[in-house]
Motif scaffolding. Structure first.
Motif, mmCIF file in Angstrom:
data_model
loop_
_atom_site.group_PDB
_atom_site.id
_atom_site.type_symbol
_atom_site.label_atom_id
_atom_site.label_comp_id
_atom_site.label_asym_id
_atom_site.label_seq_id
_atom_site.Cartn_x
_atom_site.Cartn_y
_atom_site.Cartn_z
ATOM 1 N N PHE A 18 45.586 127.342 37.327
ATOM 2 C CA PHE A 18 45.923 128.637 37.913
ATOM 3 C C PHE A 18 44.798 129.195 38.784
ATOM 4 C CE2 PHE A 18 48.884 128.076 34.529
ATOM 5 C CZ PHE A 18 50.047 128.670 34.972
ATOM 6 N N VAL A 19 43.590 128.651 38.630
ATOM 7 C CA VAL A 19 42.435 129.103 39.417
ATOM 8 C C VAL A 19 42.148 128.141 40.578
ATOM 9 C CG1 VAL A 19 39.989 129.761 39.262
ATOM 10 C CG2 VAL A 19 41.495 130.128 37.309
ATOM 11 N N ALA A 20 42.645 126.909 40.471
ATOM 12 C CA ALA A 20 42.337 125.869 41.454
ATOM 13 C C ALA A 20 42.702 126.242 42.894
ATOM 14 C CB ALA A 20 42.999 124.555 41.040
ATOM 15 N N PRO A 21 43.879 126.837 43.171
ATOM 16 C CA PRO A 21 44.168 127.191 44.572
ATOM 17 C C PRO A 21 43.157 128.182 45.154
ATOM 18 C CG PRO A 21 46.184 127.257 43.274
ATOM 19 C CD PRO A 21 45.049 127.095 42.304
ATOM 20 N N ALA A 22 42.726 129.144 44.346
ATOM 21 C CA ALA A 22 41.741 130.120 44.834
ATOM 22 C C ALA A 22 40.396 129.449 45.102
ATOM 23 C CB ALA A 22 41.580 131.256 43.829
ATOM 24 N N ALA A 23 39.995 128.532 44.231
ATOM 25 C CA ALA A 23 38.717 127.830 44.438
ATOM 26 C C ALA A 23 38.765 126.993 45.710
ATOM 27 C CB ALA A 23 38.411 126.949 43.220
ATOM 28 N N ALA A 24 39.866 126.289 45.924
ATOM 29 C CA ALA A 24 40.001 125.480 47.135
ATOM 30 C C ALA A 24 40.048 126.370 48.375
ATOM 31 C CB ALA A 24 41.260 124.618 47.043
ATOM 32 N N GLY A 25 40.746 127.493 48.291
ATOM 33 C CA GLY A 25 40.814 128.428 49.419
ATOM 34 C C GLY A 25 39.464 129.024 49.760
ATOM 35 N N ALA A 26 38.664 129.305 48.737
ATOM 36 C CA ALA A 26 37.324 129.840 48.978
ATOM 37 C C ALA A 26 36.464 128.831 49.730
ATOM 38 C CB ALA A 26 36.659 130.225 47.654
ATOM 39 N N VAL A 27 36.611 127.553 49.388
ATOM 40 C CA VAL A 27 35.861 126.505 50.092
ATOM 41 C C VAL A 27 36.304 126.424 51.553
ATOM 42 C CG1 VAL A 27 35.488 124.002 50.227
ATOM 43 C CG2 VAL A 27 35.348 125.166 48.027
ATOM 44 N N ILE A 29 37.647 128.839 53.427
ATOM 45 C CA ILE A 29 37.150 130.017 54.156
ATOM 46 C C ILE A 29 35.651 129.909 54.404
ATOM 47 C CG2 ILE A 29 36.802 132.523 54.014
ATOM 48 C CD1 ILE A 29 39.507 132.663 52.545
ATOM 49 N N ALA A 30 34.911 129.457 53.395
ATOM 50 C CA ALA A 30 33.463 129.286 53.570
ATOM 51 C C ALA A 30 33.164 128.255 54.659
ATOM 52 C CB ALA A 30 32.821 128.866 52.248
ATOM 53 N N GLN A 36 31.888 128.533 62.226
ATOM 54 C CA GLN A 36 31.864 129.584 63.246
ATOM 55 C C GLN A 36 30.446 130.085 63.468
ATOM 56 O OE1 GLN A 36 31.468 133.152 62.858
ATOM 57 N NE2 GLN A 36 32.489 133.887 64.679
ATOM 58 N N ARG A 37 29.711 130.228 62.390
ATOM 59 C CA ARG A 37 28.329 130.716 62.489
ATOM 60 C C ARG A 37 27.449 129.719 63.245
ATOM 61 N NH1 ARG A 37 25.466 135.265 62.694
ATOM 62 N NH2 ARG A 37 23.329 134.882 62.099
ATOM 63 N N LEU A 38 27.626 128.431 62.973
ATOM 64 C CA LEU A 38 26.838 127.411 63.668
ATOM 65 C C LEU A 38 27.171 127.394 65.159
ATOM 66 C CD1 LEU A 38 26.969 124.457 61.113
ATOM 67 C CD2 LEU A 38 25.027 125.948 61.620
ATOM 68 N N THR A 39 28.457 127.514 65.496
ATOM 69 C CA THR A 39 28.873 127.542 66.901
ATOM 70 C C THR A 39 28.286 128.754 67.608
ATOM 71 O OG1 THR A 39 30.932 126.470 66.272
ATOM 72 C CG2 THR A 39 30.888 127.524 68.419
ATOM 73 N N TYR A 40 28.357 129.891 66.945
ATOM 74 C CA TYR A 40 27.829 131.126 67.533
ATOM 75 C C TYR A 40 26.321 131.036 67.721
ATOM 76 C CZ TYR A 40 25.663 135.726 67.147
ATOM 77 O OH TYR A 40 24.858 136.812 67.302
ATOM 78 N N THR A 41 25.610 130.507 66.750
ATOM 79 C CA THR A 41 24.149 130.426 66.823
ATOM 80 C C THR A 41 23.713 129.557 67.991
ATOM 81 O OG1 THR A 41 24.042 130.694 64.433
ATOM 82 C CG2 THR A 41 22.076 129.865 65.495
ATOM 83 N N GLY A 176 42.277 131.176 61.070
ATOM 84 C CA GLY A 176 41.975 130.219 60.000
ATOM 85 C C GLY A 176 41.747 130.906 58.663
ATOM 86 N N ILE A 177 41.038 132.032 58.676
ATOM 87 C CA ILE A 177 40.773 132.771 57.446
ATOM 88 C C ILE A 177 42.070 133.324 56.856
ATOM 89 C CG2 ILE A 177 39.669 134.844 56.492
ATOM 90 C CD1 ILE A 177 37.372 134.343 58.525
ATOM 91 N N VAL A 178 42.901 133.929 57.700
ATOM 92 C CA VAL A 178 44.165 134.504 57.221
ATOM 93 C C VAL A 178 45.101 133.402 56.737
ATOM 94 C CG1 VAL A 178 46.196 135.833 57.906
ATOM 95 C CG2 VAL A 178 43.937 136.549 58.670
#
Length: 199
Positions: A18-27, A29-30, A36-41, A176-178
């Motif tokens: 029941f927690v696995a989808p949230a853990a995968a989604g967090a990865v 998004i991260a 995005q941060r690397l591209t911007y930098t 991508g985040i949404v």
């Protein structure tokens, strides 16, 4: 995918599923935020930034955001319902579904009512939905931080071509985040609904 299967194997009685989808989604998004941060930098000029006022709503894809929000609301409603109707199992954990059935029994002289109580387990009660809720709330918080960080990061607003490309990058990142948030909600809702429907 790896995170999903690692977390799915954790906990007693399949609690990690029941927690696995949230853990995968967090990865996911991260990973989007890091990319995005690397591209911007690499693309920015240090010390040069335009003065602009940008808001999250400027980059949100309306249809996708509405779908993701609806999925989160339906998930919350289903989780609240399964939590409320669940009963304790033999271990005292809220992971059972109890219902009674009244039948008419003929005893050679007359009909009598007989009540039978049925207990089905596992059922997604509070034992499962508590961890699930924490995971989904963490993904919501991470998504919000990502949306705000993507919207508010500085850029050189004087270069119109850079502004156009940068806006496209921001829209892609926000999408991508949404989408990841919607996938977390949809996957969690599907698993929760299946686990509630079987008993």
């Amino acid at each position: 995918v790896i995170m999903f299967f690692v977390v799915a194997g954790l906990g007693r009685f399949g609690q990690g599923l029941f927690v696995a989808p949230a853990a995968a989604g967090a990865v996911v998004i991260a990973a989007i935020l890091v990319g995005q941060r690397l591209t911007y930098t690499r693309a920015r000029t240090p010390g040069i930034a335009g003065i602009e006022r940008r808001q999250v709503g400027d980059y949100l894809p309306a249809r996708l955001a509405t779908t993701a929000a609806a999925l989160v609301l339906v998930l919350a409603a289903v989780a609240a319902w399964t939590t409320l109707v669940a009963t304790p199992d033999e271990s005292g954990l809220a992971r059972a579904f109890t219902h009674s059935c009244t039948t008419q029994v003929w005893d050679q002289q007359a009909y009598h009512e007989q009540v039978q109580v049925h207990v089905s387990t596992p059922y997604p009660g509070g034992y499962y939905t508590a961890g699930m809720a924490i995971g989904v709330l963490a993904v919501l918080a991470l998504a919000w931080v990502g949306l705000v960080a993507t919207t508010r990061r500085p850029r050189n607003g004087a270069d119109l071509e850079l502004v156009r490309v940068d806006d496209a990058l921001r829209r892609q990142t926000v999408e991508g985040i949404v989408a990841a948030l919607g996938l977390v909600a949809a996957t969690t809702l599907a698993g929760l609904s299946y686990a509630a429907a079987v008993p």
